[in-house]
Scaffold this motif. Structure first.
Motif, PDB file in Angstrom:
ATOM      1  N   LEU A 163      -7.179 -10.394  -2.169  1.00  0.00           N
ATOM      2  CA  LEU A 163      -7.414 -10.826  -0.781  1.00  0.00           C
ATOM      3  C   LEU A 163      -7.679  -9.580   0.053  1.00  0.00           C
ATOM      4  O   LEU A 163      -6.798  -8.730   0.215  1.00  0.00           O
ATOM      5  CB  LEU A 163      -6.190 -11.593  -0.242  1.00  0.00           C
ATOM      6  N   ARG A 164      -8.931  -9.470   0.554  1.00  0.00           N
ATOM      7  CA  ARG A 164      -9.285  -8.342   1.385  1.00  0.00           C
ATOM      8  C   ARG A 164      -8.737  -8.543   2.797  1.00  0.00           C
ATOM      9  O   ARG A 164      -8.366  -9.652   3.202  1.00  0.00           O
ATOM     10  CB  ARG A 164     -10.807  -8.193   1.452  1.00  0.00           C
ATOM     11  N   ALA A 165      -8.700  -7.440   3.521  1.00  0.00           N
ATOM     12  CA  ALA A 165      -8.178  -7.486   4.889  1.00  0.00           C
ATOM     13  C   ALA A 165      -9.001  -8.388   5.786  1.00  0.00           C
ATOM     14  O   ALA A 165      -8.508  -8.947   6.765  1.00  0.00           O
ATOM     15  CB  ALA A 165      -8.103  -6.071   5.463  1.00  0.00           C
ATOM     16  N   LEU A 174      -6.050   2.833  -6.564  1.00  0.00           N
ATOM     17  CA  LEU A 174      -7.062   2.507  -7.550  1.00  0.00           C
ATOM     18  C   LEU A 174      -6.407   1.682  -8.634  1.00  0.00           C
ATOM     19  O   LEU A 174      -5.407   2.101  -9.222  1.00  0.00           O
ATOM     20  CB  LEU A 174      -7.652   3.778  -8.148  1.00  0.00           C
ATOM     21  N   CYS A 175      -6.948   0.520  -8.904  1.00  0.00           N
ATOM     22  CA  CYS A 175      -6.363  -0.395  -9.901  1.00  0.00           C
ATOM     23  C   CYS A 175      -7.252  -0.447 -11.124  1.00  0.00           C
ATOM     24  O   CYS A 175      -8.456  -0.698 -11.013  1.00  0.00           O
ATOM     25  CB  CYS A 175      -6.202  -1.782  -9.296  1.00  0.00           C
ATOM     26  N   ALA A 209      -1.028  -3.486  -0.601  1.00  0.00           N
ATOM     27  CA  ALA A 209      -1.158  -2.065  -0.280  1.00  0.00           C
ATOM     28  C   ALA A 209      -0.921  -1.849   1.205  1.00  0.00           C
ATOM     29  O   ALA A 209      -1.268  -2.691   2.041  1.00  0.00           O
ATOM     30  CB  ALA A 209      -2.557  -1.564  -0.667  1.00  0.00           C
ATOM     31  N   SER A 210      -0.344  -0.677   1.527  1.00  0.00           N
ATOM     32  CA  SER A 210      -0.076  -0.350   2.924  1.00  0.00           C
ATOM     33  C   SER A 210      -0.811   0.929   3.292  1.00  0.00           C
ATOM     34  O   SER A 210      -1.274   1.680   2.428  1.00  0.00           O
ATOM     35  CB  SER A 210       1.421  -0.187   3.172  1.00  0.00           C
ATOM     36  N   ALA A 211      -0.870   1.260   4.566  1.00  0.00           N
ATOM     37  CA  ALA A 211      -1.619   2.430   5.044  1.00  0.00           C
ATOM     38  C   ALA A 211      -0.826   3.713   4.928  1.00  0.00           C
ATOM     39  O   ALA A 211      -1.362   4.791   5.201  1.00  0.00           O
ATOM     40  CB  ALA A 211      -2.033   2.205   6.493  1.00  0.00           C
ATOM     41  N   VAL A 212       0.433   3.636   4.515  1.00  0.00           N
ATOM     42  CA  VAL A 212       1.294   4.828   4.498  1.00  0.00           C
ATOM     43  C   VAL A 212       1.423   5.383   3.106  1.00  0.00           C
ATOM     44  O   VAL A 212       2.270   6.219   2.837  1.00  0.00           O
ATOM     45  CB  VAL A 212       2.695   4.496   5.053  1.00  0.00           C
ATOM     46  N   MET A 228      -7.950  -0.912  -3.983  1.00  0.00           N
ATOM     47  CA  MET A 228      -7.207  -1.746  -3.017  1.00  0.00           C
ATOM     48  C   MET A 228      -7.077  -0.966  -1.725  1.00  0.00           C
ATOM     49  O   MET A 228      -6.468   0.115  -1.694  1.00  0.00           O
ATOM     50  CB  MET A 228      -5.809  -2.097  -3.541  1.00  0.00           C
ATOM     51  N   ALA A 229      -7.696  -1.462  -0.678  1.00  0.00           N
ATOM     52  CA  ALA A 229      -7.580  -0.829   0.628  1.00  0.00           C
ATOM     53  C   ALA A 229      -6.261  -1.250   1.280  1.00  0.00           C
ATOM     54  O   ALA A 229      -5.633  -2.226   0.865  1.00  0.00           O
ATOM     55  CB  ALA A 229      -8.775  -1.237   1.487  1.00  0.00           C
TER      56      ALA A 229
END
Length: 838
Positions: free
Chosen positions: A727-729, A713-714, A829-832, A758-759
């Protein structure tokens, strides 16, 4: 050069029948030489006659004799075109005693008119030489043989010189115990017939091993110059003298002095008689060089009328004075610009490698008369050490009552000179002073222009150079080869340590050898270092400015002395170099301080962010600066991360000062758990309290809080800063903050925050206006959402790859370099993220 083959009388000047062979020996002196029929022959002939008459103490006849010789030799060369033999014959037994000069050529068919000059039109050009003979000589004539023609002139000896007195004045130069006068007699073919016991003692060869051998086997004969005679030709001359080397029994070559006489026996046999002494005893057989006479002054004055470089003229004067005086060394001193000091302008003989000025004792500006010092050590030790001499004679060069310099003669032994020498020296000084001053003023004008040009070139070359090593290298190459054969630069640091920084030789292959021969770290003061002894004269000049030594310039010159003008030029160059070294030292000190202070304005390292990947690009616009008006920071506070990206209005040290205030204030307030909005409020108030109305700040400040499902969360606020792009995925690019009022403008301003998520795989790009406003003419990089389009093409790239692509786009957007600071922060951002957060 032609070889002079003159012979003085025997030691008492009146050789008789009991001297050698029990029969009368002709006491006539003869000196002969030969020349090729070239235009140079008259000049060689004049020099030969001057030398011979000087040795015979007949200088009062020199002017007329030289003039006659010049005309006769010129006629022989022009009209006959063959080789020329010149003979000077002095007959002391004639009444009155007389001097004859004979010129032989090998074209007897060319006759000479017996009444030169008797023509209706006056004196013809072709007969002036013999007309001069008729006017100046007591008698003249022409003798023809089958193979040669001889023109001779006779001059009766008048007042002014007695050769017998010169012979009586000769004294041995070596110890009397070692004096051996060998007598060697050879037949017309040079085969030894007699070898006395003194020759055996001198050369270690008994008579039975010498008699019957050719002189060619016993003498290492070496001719000199293009007109040198062979040993066989020399044995055929009536008389000659000179130095040769004879072979000792053990094979050594012994330098000896030989006096030769060609004698005719009762049966008409011709034999060569040699009297041989060691070279140190040559004055037993020949008088010492005559003291300087007024003719030497006239000879130097003739030089002043010739067109030659000023330095060559000075060197020639010094050489003539040294040779004529018999001193070990001779100097021409000239006044420095202030007129109270005198420096070495030229030197000859065993000079001492003098530099700069000599203003002590006898060589003062108030001296108006010649001076004679028998022993310098008794009155002026400093001058004695400078000159490396004990005896000194000097005469001032006076122009309208002002001393413009000195002629100086020195010798290593005390008591070498007498009052007669000082009179002769002053006569020369009087002859040359005015012409010398005239030439010197012209040379000074040329030298002044050359000096200014040289120093201007040096100043331009060294200007803006702030590296000591480069200054040392440039200085050495300025000096070599214009002034010196080689140069070395020693540098002294702030601790007083001196080291060899750079060497340069005119032959670059000798650089390594030169560096080895010089001390790398002198253990004593540079003024006291004993420099290596070699073919060059080594001189050292300090590099001084503002009372501090920065080292020294050391040079090696082939010339034994350093003219005052060159010494002054080197002194000016050393001051210029020292000033540049001082500036370089201050610059290096300031640059070090600036780097330390500037680095304190940037984070030492970017905080690691588990689950987030970050990259930073920071490029100040000012060349050589580490920090500009832009700044960034990324750090942790509790369980979240804070980031900031700002841009101060302006650049340089003033902007860097605001940068330091802003970065440290943001970090400090965040550590105290102030919200992003509160941080902007407090920083705005701090800037206004500084009281500088021209200092504004744009700031992007945010927090990143990890989310359980991954990403973050930003919370962000933008105070007049370019909005960050997300930049979204799926490739979409969004602007995620609204610009608010700049910091430092209004005290009542209130700031608000905006939030977004941020996903995983989302990329946040934060930049300063150095990126968005990158200009190419009238076009900006962000025109038409150019930055968003650039970011949209960065899908799947790492944070570092995105940062590099944006940096490269900024750099290549225009051919000219950017004029603004560039800062950008990339966070991915990363998934981990969820697994790494506790």
């Amino acid at each position: 050069m032609p070889v002079a083959l003159g012979l003085p009388p025997w030691s008492d000047g009146t050789a008789t029948s009991s001297d050698v062979l029990g029969r009368r020996v002709d006491t006539t002196r003869v000196s002969s030489t030969a020349f090729e029929g070239t235009p140079h022959a008259p000049a060689h002939a004049r020099k030969f006659v001057r030398q011979v008459l000087g040795e015979w103490r007949l200088s009062h006849l020199a002017e007329d004799a030289v003039l006659l010789t010049s005309e006769l030799v010129t006629n022989a060369v022009v009209h006959a075109g063959t080789g020329v033999e010149l003979t000077c014959r002095l007959d002391l037994d004639a009444v009155p005693a007389r001097l004859e000069i004979e010129v032989d050529d090998h074209h007897p068919a060319r006759t000479i008119p017996q009444t030169p000059g008797e023509s209706p039109g006056g004196l013809p050009t072709s007969g002036r030489g013999l007309a001069l003979a008729a006017l100046l000589a007591d008698a003249w004539g022409v003798t023809y043989t089958r193979t040669a023609k001889r023109v001779w002139v006779r001059m009766e000896l008048g007042e002014g010189g007695d050769p017998r007195e010169a012979a009586l004045a000769a004294v041995p130069a070596g110890p009397l115990e070692a004096l051996h006068v060998g007598v060697v007699i050879a037949d017309r073919d040079g085969v030894v017939e007699s070898w006395n016991s003194e020759a055996e003692r001198l050369l270690g060869r008994p008579a039975e091993q010498a008699v019957g051998r050719s002189l060619k086997e016993l003498v290492a004969w070496r001719g000199h110059g293009p007109y040198a005679l062979s040993l066989a030709d020399t044995l055929g001359l009536g008389r000659w003298r000179g130095e040769v080397r004879m072979r000792h029994l053990d094979g050594r070559l012994i330098p000896v002095y030989v006096s030769h006489l060609l004698s005719q026996g009762h049966a008409g046999e011709r034999r060569a008689i040699w009297m041989v002494v060691a070279r140190d005893h040559r004055y037993v057989l020949t008088p010492p060089p005559a003291p300087m006479r007024r003719e030497a002054g006239r000879r130097i004055k003739e030089l002043l009328d010739r067109d030659m470089p000023f330095a060559e003229l000075l060197d020639t004067i010094a050489q003539v004075v040294q040779v004529s005086s018999g001193g070990d060394a001779a100097y021409v001193l000239l006044a420095a610009e202030d007129g109270s000091r005198f420096g070495v302008a030229a030197g000859a003989g065993a000079t001492a490698g003098l530099v700069g000025v000599l203003a002590t004792g006898v060589l003062g500006a108030d001296r108006r008369t010649p001076a004679l010092v028998d022993d310098l050590l008794a009155g002026d030790v400093e001058l004695a050490e400078q000159l490396r001499a004990r005896s000194l004679a000097c005469a001032p060069l006076l122009v309208t009552g002002e001393v413009i310099g000195f002629l100086v003669v020195t010798a290593a032994q005390p008591g070498r000179f007498d009052d007669e020498l000082t009179v002769s020296l002053q006569h020369i000084a009087d002859q040359v002073a005015v012409p010398l001053q005239r030439e010197r003023l012209a040379e000074q004008d040329r030298a002044h222009r050359g000096r200014l040009s040289f120093l201007a070139e040096a100043g331009e070359l060294l200007a803006g150079v702030h590296d000591e090593e480069l200054i040392a290298a440039l200085t050495a190459q300025l000096v070599v080869p214009k002034i010196a054969r080689w140069a070395a630069i020693y540098l002294t640091d702030l601790t007083g340590m001196t080291r060899l920084a750079h060497v340069w030789h005119s032959e670059e292959g000798h650089n390594a050898e030169l560096r080895k021969s010089l001390p790398a770290i002198p253990r004593s003061a540079l003024s006291e270092v004993s420099w290596p002894v070699g073919p060059e004269t080594v001189l050292a000049f300090p590099l001084l400015t503002q009372g501090r030594s920065h080292g020294a310039l050391v040079i090696g010159r082939a010339e034994p002395t350093l003219p005052l003008e060159v010494a002054d030029l080197l002194a000016d160059l050393c001051r210029l170099v020292a000033l540049n070294l001082h500036t370089a030292m201050l610059y290096a000190r300031q640059a070090t301080r600036s780097r330390v202070l500037q680095r304190s304005l940037l984070p030492m390292r970017v905080a690691p962010m588990p689950g987030l990947e970050s990259a930073v690009v920071y490029e100040p616009a000012e060349e050589g600066a580490d920090v500009g008006g832009d700044f960034y920071d990324l750090f942790t506070v509790g369980d979240h991360w804070c980031f900031a990206l700002g841009d101060v209005c302006g650049s340089g040290p003033e902007a860097a000062g605001v940068t330091g205030l802003a970065r440290h204030a943001v970090r400090l307030l965040a550590k105290e758990n102030y919200t992003v909005a509160d941080i902007l409020d407090r920083l705005n108030q701090a800037l206004l309290e500084e009281g500088d109305d021209d200092r504004f700040l744009s700031l992007l400040c945010g927090e990143l809080t990890p989310l359980p499902q991954g990403g973050a969360l930003c919370t962000v606020a933008s105070a007049g800063h370019p909005p960050p792009l997300l930049l979204r995925a799926d490739g979409r690019v969004e602007s995620v903050a609204t610009p608010q009022l700049l910091l430092g403008i209004e005290s009542g301003a209130r700031f608000y925050v905006e939030r977004f998520e941020m996903a995983p795989e989302d990329v946040l790009l934060c930049v300063t206006d150095g990126v968005t406003e990158r200009r190419d003419g009238d076009k900006l990089l962000d025109d038409g959402d150019g930055l968003a389009r650039l970011l949209s093409g960065c899908g799947g790239l790492s944070a570092h790859a995105v940062a590099e692509r944006v940096r490269l786009a900024v750099e290549t957007f225009a051919p000219e370099p950017s004029q603004d600071d560039v800062a950008l922060l990339v966070i991915k951002a990363s998934a981990v993220l969820r697994q790494q957060v506790r």
